[in-house]
Design a protein around this motif. Sequence first.
Motif, mmCIF file in Angstrom:
data_model
loop_
_atom_site.group_PDB
_atom_site.id
_atom_site.type_symbol
_atom_site.label_atom_id
_atom_site.label_comp_id
_atom_site.label_asym_id
_atom_site.label_seq_id
_atom_site.Cartn_x
_atom_site.Cartn_y
_atom_site.Cartn_z
ATOM 1 N N UNK A 141 0.828 -1.206 0.000
ATOM 2 C CA UNK A 141 0.000 0.000 0.000
ATOM 3 C C UNK A 141 0.860 1.254 0.000
ATOM 4 N N UNK A 142 1.967 1.219 0.728
ATOM 5 C CA UNK A 142 2.868 2.379 0.764
ATOM 6 C C UNK A 142 3.495 2.634 -0.603
ATOM 7 N N UNK A 143 3.909 1.567 -1.287
ATOM 8 C CA UNK A 143 4.504 1.735 -2.608
ATOM 9 C C UNK A 143 3.520 2.365 -3.581
ATOM 10 N N UNK A 144 2.324 1.798 -3.646
ATOM 11 C CA UNK A 144 1.323 2.324 -4.567
ATOM 12 C C UNK A 144 0.871 3.715 -4.146
ATOM 13 N N UNK A 145 0.681 3.920 -2.828
ATOM 14 C CA UNK A 145 0.223 5.222 -2.353
ATOM 15 C C UNK A 145 1.221 6.331 -2.593
ATOM 16 N N UNK A 146 2.507 6.070 -2.323
ATOM 17 C CA UNK A 146 3.532 7.089 -2.561
ATOM 18 C C UNK A 146 3.617 7.446 -4.039
ATOM 19 N N UNK A 147 3.485 6.453 -4.892
ATOM 20 C CA UNK A 147 3.506 6.700 -6.329
ATOM 21 C C UNK A 147 2.315 7.575 -6.735
ATOM 22 N N UNK A 148 1.138 7.249 -6.199
ATOM 23 C CA UNK A 148 -0.079 7.961 -6.608
ATOM 24 C C UNK A 148 -0.067 9.411 -6.158
ATOM 25 N N UNK A 149 0.286 9.671 -4.891
ATOM 26 C CA UNK A 149 0.230 11.051 -4.416
ATOM 27 C C UNK A 149 1.316 11.910 -5.047
ATOM 28 N N UNK A 150 2.337 11.285 -5.618
ATOM 29 C CA UNK A 150 3.387 12.058 -6.272
ATOM 30 C C UNK A 150 3.048 12.380 -7.714
ATOM 31 N N UNK A 151 2.495 11.417 -8.457
ATOM 32 C CA UNK A 151 2.350 11.586 -9.902
ATOM 33 C C UNK A 151 0.910 11.701 -10.392
ATOM 34 N N UNK A 152 -0.056 11.191 -9.637
ATOM 35 C CA UNK A 152 -1.441 11.238 -10.113
ATOM 36 C C UNK A 152 -1.965 12.667 -10.239
ATOM 37 N N UNK A 178 9.383 10.521 -0.104
ATOM 38 C CA UNK A 178 8.449 9.407 0.016
ATOM 39 C C UNK A 178 9.132 8.085 -0.312
ATOM 40 N N UNK A 179 9.983 8.079 -1.330
ATOM 41 C CA UNK A 179 10.691 6.847 -1.694
ATOM 42 C C UNK A 179 11.606 6.386 -0.568
ATOM 43 N N UNK A 180 12.294 7.326 0.082
ATOM 44 C CA UNK A 180 13.174 6.970 1.201
ATOM 45 C C UNK A 180 12.371 6.379 2.352
ATOM 46 N N UNK A 181 11.253 7.029 2.679
ATOM 47 C CA UNK A 181 10.424 6.556 3.794
ATOM 48 C C UNK A 181 9.865 5.166 3.515
ATOM 49 N N UNK A 182 9.394 4.947 2.296
ATOM 50 C CA UNK A 182 8.817 3.643 1.961
ATOM 51 C C UNK A 182 9.894 2.566 1.959
ATOM 52 N N UNK A 183 11.062 2.883 1.421
ATOM 53 C CA UNK A 183 12.139 1.897 1.360
ATOM 54 C C UNK A 183 12.628 1.513 2.761
ATOM 55 N N UNK A 184 12.725 2.496 3.672
ATOM 56 C CA UNK A 184 13.258 2.234 5.008
ATOM 57 C C UNK A 184 12.196 1.749 5.994
ATOM 58 N N UNK A 185 10.925 1.921 5.691
ATOM 59 C CA UNK A 185 9.866 1.616 6.656
ATOM 60 C C UNK A 185 9.918 0.182 7.192
ATOM 61 N N UNK A 186 10.104 -0.868 6.341
ATOM 62 C CA UNK A 186 10.145 -2.228 6.899
ATOM 63 C C UNK A 186 11.291 -2.435 7.871
ATOM 64 N N UNK A 187 12.463 -1.880 7.545
ATOM 65 C CA UNK A 187 13.609 -2.039 8.442
ATOM 66 C C UNK A 187 13.390 -1.303 9.748
ATOM 67 N N UNK A 188 12.799 -0.094 9.653
ATOM 68 C CA UNK A 188 12.524 0.689 10.854
ATOM 69 C C UNK A 188 11.512 -0.038 11.732
ATOM 70 N N UNK A 189 10.456 -0.585 11.114
ATOM 71 C CA UNK A 189 9.437 -1.305 11.881
ATOM 72 C C UNK A 189 10.023 -2.540 12.551
ATOM 73 N N UNK A 190 10.879 -3.275 11.846
ATOM 74 C CA UNK A 190 11.508 -4.457 12.419
ATOM 75 C C UNK A 190 12.419 -4.086 13.579
ATOM 76 N N UNK A 191 13.199 -3.019 13.393
ATOM 77 C CA UNK A 191 14.104 -2.574 14.464
ATOM 78 C C UNK A 191 13.311 -2.109 15.679
#
Length: 375
Positions: free
Chosen positions: A217-228, A261-274
Amino acid sequence: IFGLSISDIAQSVGLLLGPISVPSDTPNCWGQGGSSTCRISAFLLTAGMIAVPMYICFISWYYLCKLKFRMSDENFTIKTEMKIHVLIIVIVASITFMALILDTFHAVPTKTHCKIAATPLGCRVHPDFVGACDAIITIRVDTLTFIIHSLRGVCIVAMIIMMSMIYWHATKQIRAFHRNSFCCRPTVESNPNQHPSREHMSYLSSLYRNEIVIQTSCFVGAFCITYVPDSIIYFVVKTGGRPSSFLKYTYRYLFPLGGLFNILVYCRPKVASLQRDNPDRWWPHCFWLVLRAGGDIPDQAFLNDGNGDGDGDGDGDGDGNDIEQQREGRPRFSVPSIYPFGVRNEIESFDSVEAFNGRSMTAEDSALNLDLEEI
Protein backbone atom coordinates in the motif's frame (compact mmCIF):
# COMPACT_ATOMS: atom_id res chain seq x y z
CA ILE A 1 17.78 1.56 -5.92
CA PHE A 2 20.88 3.21 -7.38
CA GLY A 3 19.09 3.96 -10.65
CA LEU A 4 16.08 5.30 -8.75
CA SER A 5 18.37 7.54 -6.70
CA ILE A 6 20.11 8.95 -9.79
CA SER A 7 16.74 9.59 -11.44
CA ASP A 8 15.42 11.27 -8.31
CA ILE A 9 18.49 13.51 -8.16
CA ALA A 10 18.02 14.54 -11.80
CA GLN A 11 14.36 15.33 -11.13
CA SER A 12 15.21 17.30 -7.98
CA VAL A 13 17.95 19.29 -9.72
CA GLY A 14 15.52 20.18 -12.49
CA LEU A 15 13.03 21.44 -9.91
CA LEU A 16 15.64 23.36 -7.92
CA LEU A 17 17.01 25.08 -11.02
CA GLY A 18 13.51 25.70 -12.34
CA PRO A 19 12.73 29.16 -10.91
CA ILE A 20 16.04 30.70 -11.98
CA SER A 21 16.34 28.81 -15.28
CA VAL A 22 13.20 30.43 -16.68
CA PRO A 23 14.16 33.02 -19.36
CA SER A 24 14.82 36.43 -17.82
CA ASP A 25 12.45 38.18 -20.24
CA THR A 26 9.51 36.32 -18.67
CA PRO A 27 7.49 38.89 -16.65
CA ASN A 28 6.80 38.52 -12.92
CA CYS A 29 9.15 35.64 -12.20
CA TRP A 30 12.56 34.88 -10.72
CA GLY A 31 14.01 33.84 -14.05
CA GLN A 32 17.64 34.73 -14.64
CA GLY A 33 18.40 32.42 -17.51
CA GLY A 34 17.69 32.02 -21.18
CA SER A 35 16.45 29.42 -23.59
CA SER A 36 19.51 27.21 -22.98
CA THR A 37 19.12 27.11 -19.19
CA CYS A 38 15.42 26.44 -19.63
CA ARG A 39 16.15 23.49 -21.88
CA ILE A 40 18.78 22.05 -19.51
CA SER A 41 16.52 22.16 -16.45
CA ALA A 42 13.58 20.83 -18.47
CA PHE A 43 15.75 18.00 -19.83
CA LEU A 44 16.77 16.91 -16.30
CA LEU A 45 13.24 17.25 -14.95
CA THR A 46 11.69 15.31 -17.81
CA ALA A 47 14.29 12.55 -17.62
CA GLY A 48 13.63 12.13 -13.90
CA MET A 49 9.85 12.24 -14.32
CA ILE A 50 10.06 9.38 -16.80
CA ALA A 51 12.70 7.25 -15.09
CA VAL A 52 11.49 7.42 -11.47
CA PRO A 53 8.07 5.77 -12.07
CA MET A 54 9.70 3.06 -14.18
CA TYR A 55 12.32 2.27 -11.54
CA ILE A 56 9.64 2.12 -8.83
CA CYS A 57 7.68 -0.26 -11.03
CA PHE A 58 10.69 -2.51 -11.58
CA ILE A 59 11.45 -2.50 -7.84
CA SER A 60 8.01 -4.05 -7.47
CA TRP A 61 9.07 -6.60 -10.08
CA TYR A 62 12.20 -7.34 -8.03
CA TYR A 63 10.07 -8.00 -4.94
CA LEU A 64 7.82 -10.31 -6.94
CA CYS A 65 10.82 -12.26 -8.24
CA LYS A 66 12.31 -12.42 -4.76
CA LEU A 67 9.23 -13.65 -2.89
CA LYS A 68 7.12 -15.54 -5.43
CA PHE A 69 9.66 -16.91 -7.91
CA ARG A 70 12.49 -17.46 -5.38
CA MET A 71 15.05 -15.64 -7.50
CA SER A 72 18.29 -14.89 -5.70
CA ASP A 73 19.92 -11.47 -5.88
CA GLU A 74 22.73 -12.88 -8.00
CA ASN A 75 20.36 -14.40 -10.55
CA PHE A 76 18.28 -11.23 -10.67
CA THR A 77 21.41 -9.18 -11.32
CA ILE A 78 22.60 -11.49 -14.08
CA LYS A 79 19.29 -12.19 -15.82
CA THR A 80 17.20 -9.07 -15.31
CA GLU A 81 18.85 -6.00 -13.81
CA MET A 82 21.01 -4.95 -16.74
CA LYS A 83 18.10 -5.38 -19.16
CA ILE A 84 15.99 -3.12 -16.95
CA HIS A 85 18.65 -0.41 -16.91
CA VAL A 86 19.08 -0.57 -20.68
CA LEU A 87 15.32 -0.44 -21.29
CA ILE A 88 14.83 2.58 -19.03
CA ILE A 89 17.82 4.44 -20.47
CA VAL A 90 16.62 3.86 -24.03
CA ILE A 91 13.10 5.06 -23.27
CA VAL A 92 14.26 8.10 -21.30
CA ALA A 93 16.85 9.10 -23.89
CA SER A 94 14.41 8.66 -26.77
CA ILE A 95 11.72 10.88 -25.24
CA THR A 96 13.96 13.58 -23.79
CA PHE A 97 16.14 14.02 -26.87
CA MET A 98 13.07 13.98 -29.08
CA ALA A 99 11.57 16.73 -26.94
CA LEU A 100 14.81 18.70 -27.16
CA ILE A 101 15.13 18.36 -30.93
CA LEU A 102 11.46 19.22 -31.52
CA ASP A 103 11.78 22.41 -29.41
CA THR A 104 9.12 21.54 -26.86
CA PHE A 105 10.96 22.64 -23.69
CA HIS A 106 9.42 25.91 -22.47
CA ALA A 107 8.39 27.62 -19.25
CA VAL A 108 5.12 26.46 -17.68
CA PRO A 109 2.28 28.96 -16.98
CA THR A 110 3.20 29.12 -13.27
CA LYS A 111 6.67 30.40 -14.30
CA THR A 112 8.30 28.17 -11.68
CA HIS A 113 10.14 25.74 -13.96
CA CYS A 114 10.54 24.55 -17.52
CA LYS A 115 9.32 21.31 -19.03
CA ILE A 116 7.44 20.09 -22.10
CA ALA A 117 4.90 22.90 -22.59
CA ALA A 118 3.08 24.81 -25.29
CA THR A 119 4.15 28.26 -26.41
CA PRO A 120 3.60 31.19 -26.04
CA LEU A 121 3.51 31.15 -22.27
CA GLY A 122 -0.01 30.67 -20.92
CA CYS A 123 -1.65 30.17 -24.31
CA ARG A 124 -3.75 27.26 -23.07
CA VAL A 125 -5.05 29.07 -19.99
CA HIS A 126 -5.45 32.62 -21.32
CA PRO A 127 -5.60 32.48 -25.12
CA ASP A 128 -7.46 35.80 -25.25
CA PHE A 129 -4.55 37.63 -23.61
CA VAL A 130 -1.44 35.89 -24.97
CA GLY A 131 -2.76 34.56 -28.26
CA ALA A 132 -3.31 31.10 -29.65
CA CYS A 133 -0.78 28.34 -29.13
CA ASP A 134 1.68 27.46 -31.86
CA ALA A 135 -0.11 24.66 -33.72
CA ILE A 136 2.96 22.60 -34.62
CA ILE A 137 4.54 22.89 -31.17
CA THR A 138 1.20 22.05 -29.57
CA ILE A 139 0.89 18.81 -31.55
CA ARG A 140 4.40 17.81 -30.53
CA VAL A 141 3.77 18.71 -26.88
CA ASP A 142 0.49 16.79 -26.79
CA THR A 143 2.09 13.71 -28.33
CA LEU A 144 5.04 13.63 -25.95
CA THR A 145 2.99 14.35 -22.84
CA PHE A 146 0.51 11.65 -23.83
CA ILE A 147 3.38 9.16 -24.11
CA ILE A 148 4.75 10.17 -20.70
CA HIS A 149 1.40 9.94 -18.93
CA SER A 150 0.66 6.65 -20.66
CA LEU A 151 3.92 5.24 -19.31
CA ARG A 152 2.87 6.35 -15.83
CA GLY A 153 -0.47 4.64 -16.26
CA VAL A 154 1.21 1.42 -17.36
CA CYS A 155 3.58 1.62 -14.36
CA ILE A 156 0.84 2.08 -11.78
CA VAL A 157 -1.31 -0.71 -13.26
CA ALA A 158 1.73 -3.02 -13.33
CA MET A 159 2.57 -2.11 -9.72
CA ILE A 160 -0.96 -2.87 -8.52
CA ILE A 161 -0.94 -6.22 -10.34
CA MET A 162 2.48 -7.25 -9.01
CA MET A 163 1.75 -6.18 -5.45
CA SER A 164 -1.56 -8.07 -5.59
CA MET A 165 0.32 -11.16 -6.76
CA ILE A 166 2.75 -10.81 -3.85
CA TYR A 167 -0.08 -10.52 -1.35
CA TRP A 168 -1.96 -13.49 -2.83
CA HIS A 169 1.24 -15.56 -2.81
CA ALA A 170 1.83 -14.74 0.87
CA THR A 171 -1.77 -15.60 1.73
CA LYS A 172 -1.56 -19.01 0.02
CA GLN A 173 1.75 -19.80 1.69
CA ILE A 174 0.40 -18.94 5.12
CA ARG A 175 -2.69 -21.09 4.57
CA ALA A 176 -0.55 -24.01 3.46
CA PHE A 177 1.73 -23.56 6.43
CA HIS A 178 -1.19 -23.60 8.88
CA ARG A 179 -2.59 -26.75 7.26
CA ASN A 180 0.67 -28.64 7.61
CA SER A 181 2.50 -27.21 10.61
CA PHE A 182 0.49 -28.88 13.35
CA CYS A 183 -1.01 -31.90 11.63
CA CYS A 184 1.93 -34.23 12.15
CA ARG A 185 3.88 -35.43 15.14
CA PRO A 186 7.58 -34.66 15.36
CA THR A 187 9.68 -37.35 13.74
CA VAL A 188 12.29 -37.13 16.46
CA GLU A 189 11.98 -36.74 20.19
CA SER A 190 12.95 -33.30 21.34
CA ASN A 191 12.28 -30.81 24.05
CA PRO A 192 8.65 -29.58 23.80
CA ASN A 193 9.85 -26.12 24.74
CA GLN A 194 11.70 -26.01 21.47
CA HIS A 195 8.48 -26.07 19.45
CA PRO A 196 6.62 -22.85 18.74
CA SER A 197 3.06 -22.58 19.98
CA ARG A 198 0.12 -22.26 17.62
CA GLU A 199 -0.49 -18.74 18.94
CA HIS A 200 3.09 -17.71 18.26
CA MET A 201 2.98 -19.04 14.71
CA SER A 202 -0.36 -17.34 14.12
CA TYR A 203 1.17 -14.10 15.32
CA LEU A 204 4.12 -14.48 12.95
CA SER A 205 1.87 -15.33 10.02
CA SER A 206 -0.38 -12.37 10.74
CA LEU A 207 2.65 -10.11 11.10
CA TYR A 208 4.07 -11.27 7.79
CA ARG A 209 0.78 -10.75 5.96
CA ASN A 210 0.17 -7.35 7.57
CA GLU A 211 3.65 -6.13 6.68
CA ILE A 212 3.11 -7.12 3.05
CA VAL A 213 -0.23 -5.28 2.97
CA ILE A 214 1.28 -2.15 4.52
CA GLN A 215 4.34 -2.14 2.30
CA THR A 216 2.47 -2.74 -0.93
CA SER A 217 0.00 0.00 0.00
CA CYS A 218 2.87 2.38 0.76
CA PHE A 219 4.50 1.73 -2.61
CA VAL A 220 1.32 2.32 -4.57
CA GLY A 221 0.22 5.22 -2.35
CA ALA A 222 3.53 7.09 -2.56
CA PHE A 223 3.51 6.70 -6.33
CA CYS A 224 -0.08 7.96 -6.61
CA ILE A 225 0.23 11.05 -4.42
CA THR A 226 3.39 12.06 -6.27
CA TYR A 227 2.35 11.59 -9.90
CA VAL A 228 -1.44 11.24 -10.11
CA PRO A 229 -2.19 14.96 -9.47
CA ASP A 230 0.05 15.92 -12.38
CA SER A 231 -1.73 13.45 -14.66
CA ILE A 232 -5.15 14.70 -13.54
CA ILE A 233 -4.12 18.28 -14.30
CA TYR A 234 -2.94 17.19 -17.73
CA PHE A 235 -6.24 15.51 -18.62
CA VAL A 236 -8.30 18.41 -17.21
CA VAL A 237 -6.40 20.93 -19.33
CA LYS A 238 -6.50 18.57 -22.30
CA THR A 239 -10.30 18.42 -22.15
CA GLY A 240 -10.59 22.21 -22.00
CA GLY A 241 -11.20 22.54 -18.27
CA ARG A 242 -9.37 24.49 -15.57
CA PRO A 243 -7.75 22.63 -12.66
CA SER A 244 -8.98 23.56 -9.19
CA SER A 245 -6.71 25.44 -6.80
CA PHE A 246 -6.64 22.42 -4.50
CA LEU A 247 -5.39 20.19 -7.29
CA LYS A 248 -2.71 22.68 -8.32
CA TYR A 249 -1.46 23.14 -4.75
CA THR A 250 -1.48 19.38 -4.20
CA TYR A 251 0.75 18.89 -7.23
CA ARG A 252 2.95 21.85 -6.37
CA TYR A 253 3.75 20.68 -2.84
CA LEU A 254 3.65 16.87 -3.12
CA PHE A 255 5.46 16.32 -6.41
CA PRO A 256 8.83 17.69 -5.14
CA LEU A 257 8.57 15.36 -2.13
CA GLY A 258 8.66 12.20 -4.24
CA GLY A 259 12.25 11.43 -3.25
CA LEU A 260 11.42 11.74 0.45
CA PHE A 261 8.45 9.41 0.02
CA ASN A 262 10.69 6.85 -1.69
CA ILE A 263 13.17 6.97 1.20
CA LEU A 264 10.42 6.56 3.79
CA VAL A 265 8.82 3.64 1.96
CA TYR A 266 12.14 1.90 1.36
CA CYS A 267 13.26 2.23 5.01
CA ARG A 268 9.87 1.62 6.66
CA PRO A 269 10.14 -2.23 6.90
CA LYS A 270 13.61 -2.04 8.44
CA VAL A 271 12.52 0.69 10.85
CA ALA A 272 9.44 -1.30 11.88
CA SER A 273 11.51 -4.46 12.42
CA LEU A 274 14.10 -2.57 14.46
CA GLN A 275 11.39 -0.96 16.58
CA ARG A 276 9.74 -4.33 17.27
CA ASP A 277 13.06 -5.65 18.58
CA ASN A 278 13.75 -2.43 20.49
CA PRO A 279 10.38 -1.09 21.71
CA ASP A 280 12.10 1.46 23.93
CA ARG A 281 13.41 3.33 20.89
CA TRP A 282 11.26 5.95 19.18
CA TRP A 283 10.45 5.74 15.49
CA PRO A 284 12.61 8.77 14.54
CA HIS A 285 15.57 7.24 16.38
CA CYS A 286 15.11 3.89 14.62
CA PHE A 287 14.80 5.68 11.30
CA TRP A 288 18.08 7.51 11.96
CA LEU A 289 19.83 4.25 12.90
CA VAL A 290 18.61 2.58 9.69
CA LEU A 291 19.89 5.53 7.64
CA ARG A 292 23.27 5.36 9.39
CA ALA A 293 23.47 1.66 8.58
CA GLY A 294 22.99 2.37 4.88
CA GLY A 295 19.28 1.62 4.70
CA ASP A 296 19.55 -1.72 6.49
CA ILE A 297 18.87 -3.00 10.00
CA PRO A 298 21.94 -2.38 12.20
CA ASP A 299 23.26 -5.40 14.03
CA GLN A 300 23.08 -5.73 17.79
CA ALA A 301 26.75 -4.90 18.22
CA PHE A 302 26.19 -1.57 16.50
CA LEU A 303 23.20 -0.86 18.75
CA ASN A 304 25.05 -1.81 21.95
CA ASP A 305 28.29 -0.04 21.14
CA GLY A 306 28.22 3.36 22.76
CA ASN A 307 31.94 4.17 22.75
CA GLY A 308 32.86 3.97 19.08
CA ASP A 309 35.37 1.10 19.29
CA GLY A 310 33.15 -1.10 17.14
CA ASP A 311 33.31 -4.25 19.28
CA GLY A 312 29.80 -3.83 20.63
CA ASP A 313 30.58 -4.57 24.29
CA GLY A 314 30.57 -0.96 25.44
CA ASP A 315 33.77 -1.16 27.52
CA GLY A 316 36.10 0.43 25.00
CA ASP A 317 38.73 -2.31 24.97
CA GLY A 318 37.83 -3.65 21.55
CA ASP A 319 37.71 -7.31 22.60
CA GLY A 320 33.92 -7.77 22.54
CA ASN A 321 33.93 -10.04 25.62
CA ASP A 322 30.63 -8.80 26.95
CA ILE A 323 28.87 -9.71 23.73
CA GLU A 324 30.45 -13.15 23.72
CA GLN A 325 29.33 -13.69 27.30
CA GLN A 326 25.82 -12.66 26.38
CA ARG A 327 25.79 -15.15 23.53
CA GLU A 328 26.91 -18.09 25.66
CA GLY A 329 24.12 -20.54 26.26
CA ARG A 330 21.88 -19.09 23.56
CA PRO A 331 20.74 -21.25 20.65
CA ARG A 332 22.54 -21.03 17.37
CA PHE A 333 19.50 -20.90 15.12
CA SER A 334 17.96 -17.46 14.77
CA VAL A 335 15.69 -16.34 11.99
CA PRO A 336 16.74 -13.01 10.48
CA SER A 337 14.51 -10.37 8.96
CA ILE A 338 12.37 -11.18 5.98
CA TYR A 339 13.37 -9.06 3.05
CA PRO A 340 12.13 -6.96 1.43
CA PHE A 341 9.28 -6.48 3.91
CA GLY A 342 11.33 -6.56 7.08
CA VAL A 343 9.40 -9.04 9.22
CA ARG A 344 11.89 -9.97 11.90
CA ASN A 345 11.10 -13.41 13.25
CA GLU A 346 11.53 -13.40 17.01
CA ILE A 347 11.93 -17.16 17.39
CA GLU A 348 15.37 -17.71 18.92
CA SER A 349 14.89 -20.91 20.91
CA PHE A 350 15.32 -23.60 18.27
CA ASP A 351 18.43 -25.56 17.50
CA SER A 352 17.53 -26.30 13.89
CA VAL A 353 15.07 -25.70 11.13
CA GLU A 354 13.44 -29.06 11.93
CA ALA A 355 12.94 -27.98 15.54
CA PHE A 356 11.39 -24.78 14.28
CA ASN A 357 8.89 -26.78 12.25
CA GLY A 358 8.19 -29.15 15.10
CA ARG A 359 8.75 -32.02 12.69
CA SER A 360 10.74 -32.97 9.63
CA MET A 361 10.69 -30.54 6.75
CA THR A 362 8.15 -31.30 4.01
CA ALA A 363 8.04 -29.96 0.50
CA GLU A 364 4.70 -28.28 1.18
CA ASP A 365 6.25 -26.13 3.92
CA SER A 366 9.53 -25.24 2.28
CA ALA A 367 8.27 -22.16 0.45
CA LEU A 368 6.97 -20.40 3.55
CA ASN A 369 9.97 -21.51 5.56
CA LEU A 370 12.14 -19.69 3.05
CA ASP A 371 9.91 -16.67 3.57
CA LEU A 372 10.38 -16.95 7.32
CA GLU A 373 14.12 -17.47 7.07
CA GLU A 374 15.53 -15.75 3.94
CA ILE A 375 18.72 -17.77 4.43
